[in-house]
Design a protein around this motif. Sequence first.
Motif, short mmCIF file in Angstrom:
data_model
loop_
_atom_site.label_atom_id
_atom_site.label_comp_id
_atom_site.label_asym_id
_atom_site.label_seq_id
_atom_site.Cartn_x
_atom_site.Cartn_y
_atom_site.Cartn_z
N GLY A 142 4.17 7.02 -1.36
CA GLY A 142 5.52 6.56 -1.67
C GLY A 142 6.23 7.49 -2.62
N ALA A 143 7.55 7.40 -2.69
CA ALA A 143 8.34 8.29 -3.55
C ALA A 143 7.98 8.08 -5.02
CB ALA A 143 9.83 8.05 -3.32
N GLY A 144 7.67 6.87 -5.41
CA GLY A 144 7.35 6.60 -6.80
C GLY A 144 5.87 6.49 -7.06
N GLY A 145 5.05 7.01 -6.15
CA GLY A 145 3.62 6.87 -6.28
C GLY A 145 3.11 5.70 -5.48
N SER A 147 1.19 3.81 -2.24
CA SER A 147 1.28 3.94 -0.79
C SER A 147 2.35 3.02 -0.23
CB SER A 147 -0.07 3.58 -0.13
OG SER A 147 -1.09 4.44 -0.57
N VAL A 148 2.97 3.48 0.84
CA VAL A 148 3.95 2.66 1.57
C VAL A 148 3.56 2.69 3.04
CG1 VAL A 148 5.82 3.13 -0.06
CG2 VAL A 148 5.52 4.61 1.93
N ILE A 149 4.10 1.73 3.80
CA ILE A 149 3.85 1.73 5.24
C ILE A 149 4.43 3.00 5.84
CG2 ILE A 149 4.30 0.53 7.40
CD1 ILE A 149 4.46 -2.05 5.87
N ALA A 150 3.61 3.72 6.58
CA ALA A 150 4.04 4.99 7.15
C ALA A 150 5.11 4.77 8.21
CB ALA A 150 2.85 5.72 7.74
N ALA A 151 6.08 5.69 8.22
CA ALA A 151 7.13 5.60 9.24
C ALA A 151 6.54 5.71 10.64
CB ALA A 151 8.16 6.70 9.00
N ALA A 152 5.46 6.49 10.77
CA ALA A 152 4.84 6.67 12.08
C ALA A 152 4.09 5.43 12.55
CB ALA A 152 3.88 7.87 12.04
N ASN A 153 3.88 4.49 11.65
CA ASN A 153 3.14 3.29 12.03
C ASN A 153 3.86 2.50 13.12
OD1 ASN A 153 0.80 1.46 11.31
ND2 ASN A 153 2.50 0.04 11.05
N GLY A 154 5.19 2.60 13.16
CA GLY A 154 5.95 1.86 14.16
C GLY A 154 5.63 2.26 15.58
N ALA A 155 5.06 3.46 15.77
CA ALA A 155 4.72 3.91 17.12
C ALA A 155 3.69 2.99 17.76
CB ALA A 155 4.20 5.34 17.09
N LEU A 218 8.08 -0.27 2.45
CA LEU A 218 7.41 -1.30 1.67
C LEU A 218 6.09 -0.78 1.11
CD1 LEU A 218 8.04 -4.43 3.92
CD2 LEU A 218 9.11 -3.87 1.74
N ALA A 219 5.90 -1.00 -0.19
CA ALA A 219 4.67 -0.58 -0.86
C ALA A 219 3.53 -1.51 -0.48
CB ALA A 219 4.87 -0.57 -2.37
N VAL A 220 2.35 -0.93 -0.26
CA VAL A 220 1.16 -1.70 0.07
C VAL A 220 0.00 -1.21 -0.81
CG1 VAL A 220 1.82 -2.21 2.45
CG2 VAL A 220 0.61 -0.09 1.94
N TYR A 238 -5.06 -3.81 3.93
CA TYR A 238 -3.85 -3.56 3.15
C TYR A 238 -3.05 -4.85 3.01
CZ TYR A 238 -4.30 1.51 3.00
OH TYR A 238 -4.72 2.78 2.71
N GLU A 239 -2.43 -5.00 1.85
CA GLU A 239 -1.51 -6.11 1.63
C GLU A 239 -0.30 -5.59 0.89
OE1 GLU A 239 -3.25 -8.03 -2.49
OE2 GLU A 239 -4.09 -8.73 -0.59
N PHE A 240 0.77 -6.38 0.90
CA PHE A 240 2.00 -5.95 0.23
C PHE A 240 1.80 -5.93 -1.28
CE2 PHE A 240 3.65 -7.74 4.25
CZ PHE A 240 4.27 -6.60 4.74
N ALA A 241 2.32 -4.88 -1.90
CA ALA A 241 2.21 -4.78 -3.35
C ALA A 241 3.07 -5.83 -4.05
CB ALA A 241 2.61 -3.38 -3.81
N ASP A 242 4.18 -6.21 -3.42
CA ASP A 242 5.05 -7.23 -3.98
C ASP A 242 4.45 -8.61 -3.72
OD1 ASP A 242 7.03 -9.02 -4.66
OD2 ASP A 242 8.65 -7.95 -3.63
N PRO A 243 4.07 -9.35 -4.77
CA PRO A 243 3.45 -10.67 -4.55
C PRO A 243 4.35 -11.62 -3.76
CG PRO A 243 3.18 -9.96 -6.83
CD PRO A 243 4.14 -9.01 -6.19
#
Length: 284
Positions: A142-145, A147-155, A218-220, A238-243
């Motif tokens: 992620g931009a701020g450190g 991990s985030v869901i990869a854009a390529a994951n949508g494939a 989204l951060a995970v 993996y789970e969402f970083a945001d509770p």
Amino acid sequence: MNNKLIYGVAGLAFVIAVGALLYWRQRPPQTPAEPAAPVAEVAPPPQVASAPPEPAIRHPIDAQGSDAAAGASAPATPERTDAAVRSALVELLGQPAVLKFLQVDGFAHRVVATVDNLARPHAAPRLWPVNPSAGRFTVEPGAGGGSVIAAANGARYAAFTAFVESVDTARAVALYVRLYPLFQQAYQELGYPRGYFNDRLVDVIDHLLQTPEPAGPLAVVLTEVKGPVQPSRPWVRYEFADPALEARSAGQKMLLRLAPQQRQGLKAKLAEVRAQITRAPGVR
């Protein structure tokens, strides 16, 4: 990590009001020459608690003329039911799509159980009416450190979401009307003998349409596994970083894992279905 296919929704029901007939007896009149005998007080009959009213049906559909209703009197086996449902789905979607995307065995029960679970914390993959997507869930820095869901994951979901969006909604709703008795029976067998599956399905669609639209990736985080034995498939942990996001339902979290355009496309399809069920043939 996959989405669920919800083709169409409609429903039928009859709300039956049961009344009690109360009656009383008159004793014969006494003659003036004969004094009336004293009348013993009779305790009133005990009150019988009335049965709770049947739940009001909010989204009824007249399925009496459906294929499933017409064949209700004939002996039905799981094999015959699955064959009939498979034939109807192939007619709607084509054989290749049915083989690639759907689990047809016990289809009505799979749909009912999955729909019911989409608004809950967990939706067991073994009950899904669709095949899980191939490949692994992927992340990127992620931009701020973190991990985030990869854009390529949508494939991973591209073929499935394109398939859902290509389904003729009007024909899908018509098929749902034809098969509705099977879904209602499966819902009652699931543990809702007084419930109405179509109402539950509509509520779940409304719930999914409330899935938020994030402003960015989204951060995970990878959930920690304590102990010497590590899982062989860490990408499923993996789970969402945001509770607040992690606390959302299984269905909403599935939508959140999609690429934005995929999520918006599926929500648009759900909204289209939601609009059509109020005026579909057989819907009253």
